[in-house]
Design a protein around this motif. Structure first.
Motif, PDB file in Angstrom:
ATOM      1  N   ILE A   1      35.578  25.998  61.149  1.00  0.00           N
ATOM      2  CA  ILE A   1      36.921  25.890  61.710  1.00  0.00           C
ATOM      3  C   ILE A   1      36.950  26.690  63.005  1.00  0.00           C
ATOM      4  CG2 ILE A   1      39.360  26.474  61.409  1.00  0.00           C
ATOM      5  CD1 ILE A   1      39.020  26.120  58.442  1.00  0.00           C
ATOM      6  N   LYS A   2      37.413  26.091  64.064  1.00  0.00           N
ATOM      7  CA  LYS A   2      37.508  26.789  65.345  1.00  0.00           C
ATOM      8  C   LYS A   2      38.814  27.583  65.372  1.00  0.00           C
ATOM      9  CE  LYS A   2      36.017  24.856  69.086  1.00  0.00           C
ATOM     10  NZ  LYS A   2      35.868  24.004  70.300  1.00  0.00           N
ATOM     11  N   THR A   3      38.707  28.876  65.537  1.00  0.00           N
ATOM     12  CA  THR A   3      39.874  29.757  65.610  1.00  0.00           C
ATOM     13  C   THR A   3      39.871  30.473  66.955  1.00  0.00           C
ATOM     14  OG1 THR A   3      38.781  31.703  64.689  1.00  0.00           O
ATOM     15  CG2 THR A   3      39.704  30.127  63.115  1.00  0.00           C
ATOM     16  N   SER A   4      40.818  31.383  67.150  1.00  0.00           N
ATOM     17  CA  SER A   4      40.904  32.069  68.439  1.00  0.00           C
ATOM     18  C   SER A   4      39.912  33.212  68.565  1.00  0.00           C
ATOM     19  CB  SER A   4      42.329  32.572  68.682  1.00  0.00           C
ATOM     20  OG  SER A   4      42.788  33.348  67.614  1.00  0.00           O
ATOM     21  N   TYR A   5      39.153  33.518  67.505  1.00  0.00           N
ATOM     22  CA  TYR A   5      38.033  34.439  67.731  1.00  0.00           C
ATOM     23  C   TYR A   5      36.713  33.706  67.558  1.00  0.00           C
ATOM     24  CZ  TYR A   5      37.775  35.910  62.645  1.00  0.00           C
ATOM     25  OH  TYR A   5      37.646  35.997  61.286  1.00  0.00           O
ATOM     26  N   SER A   6      35.618  34.420  67.656  1.00  0.00           N
ATOM     27  CA  SER A   6      34.300  33.806  67.775  1.00  0.00           C
ATOM     28  C   SER A   6      33.860  33.063  66.511  1.00  0.00           C
ATOM     29  CB  SER A   6      33.269  34.892  68.090  1.00  0.00           C
ATOM     30  OG  SER A   6      31.965  34.362  68.077  1.00  0.00           O
ATOM     31  N   PRO A   7      33.119  31.948  66.682  1.00  0.00           N
ATOM     32  CA  PRO A   7      32.505  31.263  65.538  1.00  0.00           C
ATOM     33  C   PRO A   7      31.524  32.147  64.778  1.00  0.00           C
ATOM     34  CG  PRO A   7      32.484  29.844  67.473  1.00  0.00           C
ATOM     35  CD  PRO A   7      32.913  31.211  67.946  1.00  0.00           C
ATOM     36  N   ALA A   8      31.185  33.311  65.349  1.00  0.00           N
ATOM     37  CA  ALA A   8      30.297  34.253  64.663  1.00  0.00           C
ATOM     38  C   ALA A   8      30.860  34.689  63.321  1.00  0.00           C
ATOM     39  CB  ALA A   8      30.051  35.481  65.539  1.00  0.00           C
TER      40      ALA A   8
ATOM     41  N   THR B   1      34.198  43.510  68.753  1.00  0.00           N
ATOM     42  CA  THR B   1      33.891  42.081  68.688  1.00  0.00           C
ATOM     43  C   THR B   1      34.508  41.567  67.395  1.00  0.00           C
ATOM     44  OG1 THR B   1      31.768  42.713  67.693  1.00  0.00           O
ATOM     45  CG2 THR B   1      31.752  42.143  70.033  1.00  0.00           C
ATOM     46  N   ARG B   2      35.770  41.154  67.461  1.00  0.00           N
ATOM     47  CA  ARG B   2      36.527  40.898  66.241  1.00  0.00           C
ATOM     48  C   ARG B   2      35.961  39.761  65.398  1.00  0.00           C
ATOM     49  NH1 ARG B   2      38.087  40.909  62.173  1.00  0.00           N
ATOM     50  NH2 ARG B   2      40.107  41.308  61.240  1.00  0.00           N
ATOM     51  N   GLY B   3      35.442  38.706  66.041  1.00  0.00           N
ATOM     52  CA  GLY B   3      34.849  37.618  65.272  1.00  0.00           C
ATOM     53  C   GLY B   3      33.581  38.061  64.578  1.00  0.00           C
TER      54      GLY B   3
ATOM     55  N   PRO C   1      24.448  45.671  70.609  1.00  0.00           N
ATOM     56  CA  PRO C   1      23.860  44.582  71.411  1.00  0.00           C
ATOM     57  C   PRO C   1      23.949  43.230  70.715  1.00  0.00           C
ATOM     58  CG  PRO C   1      22.411  46.503  71.378  1.00  0.00           C
ATOM     59  CD  PRO C   1      23.466  46.742  70.348  1.00  0.00           C
ATOM     60  N   GLU C   2      23.667  43.192  69.431  1.00  0.00           N
ATOM     61  CA  GLU C   2      23.733  41.924  68.710  1.00  0.00           C
ATOM     62  C   GLU C   2      25.171  41.432  68.600  1.00  0.00           C
ATOM     63  OE1 GLU C   2      22.412  39.778  64.555  1.00  0.00           O
ATOM     64  OE2 GLU C   2      21.091  41.047  65.715  1.00  0.00           O
ATOM     65  N   ALA C   3      26.087  42.345  68.366  1.00  0.00           N
ATOM     66  CA  ALA C   3      27.500  41.960  68.238  1.00  0.00           C
ATOM     67  C   ALA C   3      28.011  41.314  69.522  1.00  0.00           C
ATOM     68  CB  ALA C   3      28.344  43.184  67.890  1.00  0.00           C
ATOM     69  N   GLN C   4      27.655  41.892  70.666  1.00  0.00           N
ATOM     70  CA  GLN C   4      28.098  41.347  71.941  1.00  0.00           C
ATOM     71  C   GLN C   4      27.560  39.937  72.156  1.00  0.00           C
ATOM     72  OE1 GLN C   4      30.336  43.023  73.947  1.00  0.00           O
ATOM     73  NE2 GLN C   4      30.356  44.480  72.256  1.00  0.00           N
TER      74      GLN C   4
ATOM     75  N   THR D   1      42.963  38.770  69.463  1.00  0.00           N
ATOM     76  CA  THR D   1      42.527  38.727  68.067  1.00  0.00           C
ATOM     77  C   THR D   1      43.235  39.680  67.115  1.00  0.00           C
ATOM     78  OG1 THR D   1      40.746  40.346  68.434  1.00  0.00           O
ATOM     79  CG2 THR D   1      40.214  38.029  68.826  1.00  0.00           C
ATOM     80  N   TYR D   2      44.111  40.559  67.615  1.00  0.00           N
ATOM     81  CA  TYR D   2      44.734  41.517  66.699  1.00  0.00           C
ATOM     82  C   TYR D   2      45.551  40.807  65.614  1.00  0.00           C
ATOM     83  CZ  TYR D   2      49.424  40.946  68.677  1.00  0.00           C
ATOM     84  OH  TYR D   2      50.649  40.430  69.051  1.00  0.00           O
ATOM     85  N   LYS D   3      45.975  39.583  65.879  1.00  0.00           N
ATOM     86  CA  LYS D   3      46.778  38.842  64.911  1.00  0.00           C
ATOM     87  C   LYS D   3      45.976  38.471  63.650  1.00  0.00           C
ATOM     88  CE  LYS D   3      51.121  38.273  65.939  1.00  0.00           C
ATOM     89  NZ  LYS D   3      52.182  38.693  64.987  1.00  0.00           N
ATOM     90  N   PHE D   4      44.668  38.479  63.728  1.00  0.00           N
ATOM     91  CA  PHE D   4      43.887  38.208  62.524  1.00  0.00           C
ATOM     92  C   PHE D   4      44.194  39.248  61.451  1.00  0.00           C
ATOM     93  CE2 PHE D   4      41.658  35.526  65.450  1.00  0.00           C
ATOM     94  CZ  PHE D   4      41.140  34.494  64.674  1.00  0.00           C
ATOM     95  N   ASP D   5      44.328  40.501  61.867  1.00  0.00           N
ATOM     96  CA  ASP D   5      44.667  41.548  60.902  1.00  0.00           C
ATOM     97  C   ASP D   5      46.106  41.431  60.430  1.00  0.00           C
ATOM     98  OD1 ASP D   5      42.162  42.994  60.826  1.00  0.00           O
ATOM     99  OD2 ASP D   5      42.592  43.580  62.887  1.00  0.00           O
ATOM    100  N   ALA D   6      46.968  40.830  61.265  1.00  0.00           N
ATOM    101  CA  ALA D   6      48.373  40.672  60.891  1.00  0.00           C
ATOM    102  C   ALA D   6      48.593  39.521  59.925  1.00  0.00           C
ATOM    103  CB  ALA D   6      49.217  40.453  62.147  1.00  0.00           C
ATOM    104  N   VAL D   7      47.601  38.624  59.804  1.00  0.00           N
ATOM    105  CA  VAL D   7      47.740  37.440  58.950  1.00  0.00           C
ATOM    106  C   VAL D   7      46.787  37.478  57.755  1.00  0.00           C
ATOM    107  CG1 VAL D   7      47.492  34.934  58.870  1.00  0.00           C
ATOM    108  CG2 VAL D   7      48.593  36.005  60.840  1.00  0.00           C
ATOM    109  N   LEU D   8      45.500  37.742  58.012  1.00  0.00           N
ATOM    110  CA  LEU D   8      44.514  37.721  56.933  1.00  0.00           C
ATOM    111  C   LEU D   8      44.787  38.834  55.921  1.00  0.00           C
ATOM    112  CD1 LEU D   8      41.216  37.088  58.935  1.00  0.00           C
ATOM    113  CD2 LEU D   8      42.885  35.438  58.085  1.00  0.00           C
TER     114      LEU D   8
END
Length: 520
Positions: free
Chosen positions: A318-325, A203-205, A135-138, A489-496
């Motif tokens: 920094i604003k990215t393509s996943y959540s500011p969370a 919830t990838r962010g 619930p918190e993640a959502q 968001t799958y690209k975060f794992d491909a880059v980070l």
């Protein structure tokens, strides 16, 4: 959801078709929508179309089961002599959908890697994630709100923060999920279970915002701090959740090229402090962290120091393509005074500290990536069974089930997940039987290739999933929200943690490093 005890006949339901009394049936449960008609997100006309009727097919063609749980108070009874047929998993339950769970959790499948402590931990973490974290993640993923202090402290009490760092003495004597596993027996398969169960929130962010900075940064302090009392103090603060810590290596000038760091640390004349100047970029959790495990350039090489937030330290989101969370930040160090005692390892030999962290970070990312991909496979299997197109289920449409021109989508997705999970288990077994130094020597290449393989698989799975889901796979709310999130968001794992190109090169370089000289 427990159906109400009152029963009705279908003829009785058909009598309620007016605005003042509008009923319908979904999976043998009777719902009174009279006061919900105006509030219905899809408009009043949609509900008038099913007034007094069985709306099961129409509902599941448009909504997820969780919507019914959200509006459970609208249920007033059941159809007499009938029982709901749709399976509604309870918090902590395994999914009954084929391939939705790793095979070691599936009845009748045997696996040599897991014992009862692994199963206890998985069950405890599944219940925790479903009841507390989901619930918190959502909410955080949607609003951008940072993880709450209450959740951090709850995870601390459950030993989850401790387990995120993997096996080690820091777990000895710690109560882990109310005794599900002892710290002394915690191995990398337990570690994999932690990573995979926590990532099931989809919830990838938020997944990165959930103390990912600590996961990849605190290990360096535990392994390389030169002062035992100082190390213990930081560990206690971070494990308690009172202080937050992140890893600050990447710069605008140096991503995977760690040797290109430009942030400097110059010693003061008395030799008691470093004066740090420079910037860091894309630092996960940086917006809310108290400690920064920072890569710097010293007189003759690279070093790593722990910098505490204070005068001269500034962070900007920094604003990215996943959540500011996730708390992604740009960090500026402006004449920051850092005690020399905050040095990790030896001065000018910080590359060893930095590289020692990479294996576990990349392996953890592979764990989460494989699990997220598996969730997408589950969503696609359910959707293909549920969605009606041209009067048939989607799975019954030849273009989806088996067509050479569109590829065998579901089969390929399943195969990619199972193959990468099996490789993950093989490497995890090696990690369980290699000291830390041997892991660094022998597993850097395989782990790099594994991470590359999982993110290449994610690329394929994300693409196929969107094609299966259509417009819903591009929508951030509703039934396809997990598909949209994964595709975005799958690209975060491909880059980070090292890009696919860098890790591919690392893996192949290790191959040729060990290539037999006698071979032509």
């Amino acid at each position: 959801m427990v159906p109400p005890a009152q029963t009705f006949t279908r003829d009785e339901v058909r009598e309620h078709t007016t605005e003042d009394s509008l009923w319908c049936v979904i999976d043998s449960i009777v719902y009174d929508l009279s006061e919900f008609v105006i509030a219905h997100p899809g408009g009043e006309s949609v509900l008038h179309q099913v007034a007094g009727q069985d709306a099961t097919t129409a509902f599941y063609n448009l909504h997820r089961q969780e919507v019914l749980a959200k509006y459970a108070d609208l249920a007033i009874g059941t159809i007499r002599g009938e029982k709901p047929q749709v399976i509604v998993p309870k918090p902590g339950d395994l999914s009954p959908v084929p391939y939705a769970e790793p095979l070691w959790l599936v009845r009748h499948f045997k696996n040599p890697y897991y014992n009862d402590s692994h199963r206890r931990l998985q069950k405890a973490l599944r219940e925790f994630t479903d009841e507390h974290l989901f619930p918190e993640a959502q909410e955080c993923e949607t609003t951008g709100r940072l993880i709450s202090q209450d959740m951090i402290e709850l995870m601390s009490r459950k030993g989850i923060l401790h387990m995120r760092l993997g096996p080690g003495k820091h777990l000895h004597g710690v109560d882990l999920m109310d005794g599900a596993v002892k710290g002394e027996e915690f191995d990398y398969f337990h570690d994999m279970i932690v990573s995979q169960e926590l990532s099931r929130t989809m919830t990838r962010g938020f997944q990165d915002g959930n103390m990912a900075g600590m996961t990849i940064g605190l290990t360096a302090v535990l392994n390389f701090a030169n002062n035992e009392a100082w190390k213990k103090s930081i560990a206690e603060q971070v494990f308690s959740g009172k202080k937050k810590l992140c890893l600050a290596i990447t710069e605008a000038f140096a991503g995977s090229d760690v040797a290109g760091l430009r942030t400097t640390a110059q010693k003061t004349a008395d030799g008691k402090h470093y004066i740090v100047n420079g910037t860091k970029k894309w630092i996960t959790n940086g917006t809310f962290c108290d400690y920064f495990v920072t890569g710097v350039r010293t007189e003759k090489g690279l070093s790593v120091v722990v910098i505490e937030r204070g005068e001269g330290v500034e962070t900007k989101p920094i604003k990215t393509s996943y959540s500011p969370a996730a708390g992604t930040s740009y960090v500026t160090f402006d004449n920051v005074k850092v005690p020399v005692g905050n040095l990790l390892g030896e001065e000018d030999k910080g590359i060893r500290v930095i590289l020692s962290n990479f294996n576990h970070e990349r392996w953890t990312m592979a764990c989460g990536s494989v699990r997220n991909a598996r969730m997408i496979v589950e969503e696609c299997l359910k959707w293909a069974n549920q969605r009606l197109v041209f009067g048939k289920r989607l799975i019954d449409q030849p273009v989806i089930r088996n067509n050479p021109q569109t590829r065998i989508r579901l089969a390929k997705m399943i195969a990619l997940v199972e193959a990468n999970h099996a490789w993950l288990e093989t490497i995890t077994y090696q990690m369980c039987h290699m000291p830390y130094e041997q892991q660094a020597q022998h597993l850097a290449g395989p782990i790099g290739l594994l991470k590359m393989s999982t993110t290449r698989a994610a690329h394929e799975i994300a693409d196929e999933a969107v094609q299966i889901w259509g417009g819903r796979g591009l929508t951030q709310t509703g039934m396809g929200k997990h598909i949209e999130m994964f595709h975005r968001t799958y690209k975060f794992d491909a880059v980070l943690g090292g890009s696919e190109e860098i890790l591919s090169d690392l893996g192949v370089r290790q191959v040729y490093k060990n290539f037999p000289k006698a071979m032509l």
